[in-house]
Enzyme design. Sequence first.
Site, mmCIF file in Angstrom:
data_model
loop_
_atom_site.group_PDB
_atom_site.id
_atom_site.type_symbol
_atom_site.label_atom_id
_atom_site.label_comp_id
_atom_site.label_asym_id
_atom_site.label_seq_id
_atom_site.Cartn_x
_atom_site.Cartn_y
_atom_site.Cartn_z
ATOM 1 N N HIS A 8 -3.083 -6.151 12.719
ATOM 2 C CA HIS A 8 -4.454 -6.631 12.752
ATOM 3 C C HIS A 8 -4.594 -8.030 13.339
ATOM 4 O O HIS A 8 -5.698 -8.579 13.363
ATOM 5 C CB HIS A 8 -5.049 -6.602 11.340
ATOM 6 C CG HIS A 8 -5.248 -5.218 10.809
ATOM 7 N ND1 HIS A 8 -6.090 -4.300 11.400
ATOM 8 C CD2 HIS A 8 -4.691 -4.575 9.749
ATOM 9 C CE1 HIS A 8 -6.065 -3.163 10.725
ATOM 10 N NE2 HIS A 8 -5.214 -3.302 9.731
ATOM 11 N N ARG A 56 5.198 -6.744 10.667
ATOM 12 C CA ARG A 56 4.467 -5.479 10.632
ATOM 13 C C ARG A 56 4.057 -5.137 12.056
ATOM 14 O O ARG A 56 3.269 -5.849 12.678
ATOM 15 C CB ARG A 56 3.229 -5.559 9.739
ATOM 16 C CG ARG A 56 2.459 -4.229 9.736
ATOM 17 C CD ARG A 56 1.452 -4.112 8.622
ATOM 18 N NE ARG A 56 0.273 -4.942 8.837
ATOM 19 C CZ ARG A 56 -0.839 -4.840 8.094
ATOM 20 N NH1 ARG A 56 -0.894 -3.963 7.093
ATOM 21 N NH2 ARG A 56 -1.862 -5.639 8.321
ATOM 22 N N ASP A 70 15.763 -6.224 18.402
ATOM 23 C CA ASP A 70 16.609 -6.996 19.307
ATOM 24 C C ASP A 70 16.215 -8.468 19.349
ATOM 25 O O ASP A 70 17.038 -9.326 19.658
ATOM 26 C CB ASP A 70 16.567 -6.400 20.720
ATOM 27 C CG ASP A 70 17.384 -5.125 20.846
ATOM 28 O OD1 ASP A 70 18.113 -4.788 19.893
ATOM 29 O OD2 ASP A 70 17.279 -4.458 21.899
ATOM 30 N N GLU A 125 -0.887 4.103 2.470
ATOM 31 C CA GLU A 125 -2.265 3.627 2.358
ATOM 32 C C GLU A 125 -3.301 4.738 2.536
ATOM 33 O O GLU A 125 -4.393 4.507 3.062
ATOM 34 C CB GLU A 125 -2.518 2.484 3.353
ATOM 35 C CG GLU A 125 -1.895 2.683 4.720
ATOM 36 C CD GLU A 125 -1.884 1.406 5.540
ATOM 37 O OE1 GLU A 125 -2.700 0.500 5.275
ATOM 38 O OE2 GLU A 125 -1.050 1.311 6.456
ATOM 39 N N ASP A 165 -7.013 0.111 2.627
ATOM 40 C CA ASP A 165 -7.115 1.402 3.305
ATOM 41 C C ASP A 165 -7.081 2.556 2.312
ATOM 42 O O ASP A 165 -7.764 3.567 2.507
ATOM 43 C CB ASP A 165 -5.996 1.548 4.343
ATOM 44 C CG ASP A 165 -6.297 0.772 5.616
ATOM 45 O OD1 ASP A 165 -7.259 1.134 6.321
ATOM 46 O OD2 ASP A 165 -5.589 -0.199 5.898
#
Length: 267
Positions: A48, A73, A87, A152, A178
């Site tokens: 987000h 996230r 990586d 969620e 959510d």
Amino acid sequence: MPAPKNLFKSAIRADRFQLGLWVALASPYAAEIVSGSGYDWLLIDGEHAPNDIPLLSAQIQAVSRSGGHPIVRLPVGETWMIKQILDTGAQTLLIPMVESVEQAQALVRAVRYPPHGVRGVGAALGRASQFSRIGDYLETANAEICLIVQIESRAGLAALDEIAALDGIDGLFIGPSDLAADMGHLGQPGHADVTAAIGDAFARIKKAGKAAGIMTLDLDQARLYRDMGATFMAIGTDVTLLVSATERLREDFLSGSKSDVKPVSGY
């Protein structure tokens, strides 16, 4: 020399509570500032917040210098995206909107090298291996990757037991906002039905021997979640803290109230 030890993974496996903060300003400088505030972990949000892989990478580096543990996230659980962020040096990932055991299995494979997974072998080019200076990175990397899946939705709750049973899933993170929306309570993450569902989910996660995580901006709700068994929890975001602090400072000045914001020497 092996891959760096993932202290966050060790902590949640030992059921040691870990307190966190959301980082969503998409700024390495801001991430470095908040990471010095003593939180155990900081979630760098690519879902987000307006982040891309290079910007996430820069924030991982900024947070790591403070001693806080960076969690990333991603916006989605795409294998190519997971490969790139690992990586760059990320060791703990939170993947949103996981709703099936098949989805979770694919994520486990994405974070592991063959023959146990499908992660591409190219870390010699990245920070993860200290640019190939960690000689046995490939042999030791899998053990230090921490994979957290975000539950969620009602579909995710229905599949929770199967997901939690998977080897390679280290934690399950409940998304109250959510989940509330999916349950018909949009904008009411503290609704009694949602809280009851979270409590049930925590109990099932704990029964499976995995770590339960959650995030809230309501400190009363946060204390409730802690009492309900949360292993790791975020209690704020850099964005909302900046908004509240700047608005409070202005309001305090205009009202004549004494501000609790401490002045910085020289200003």
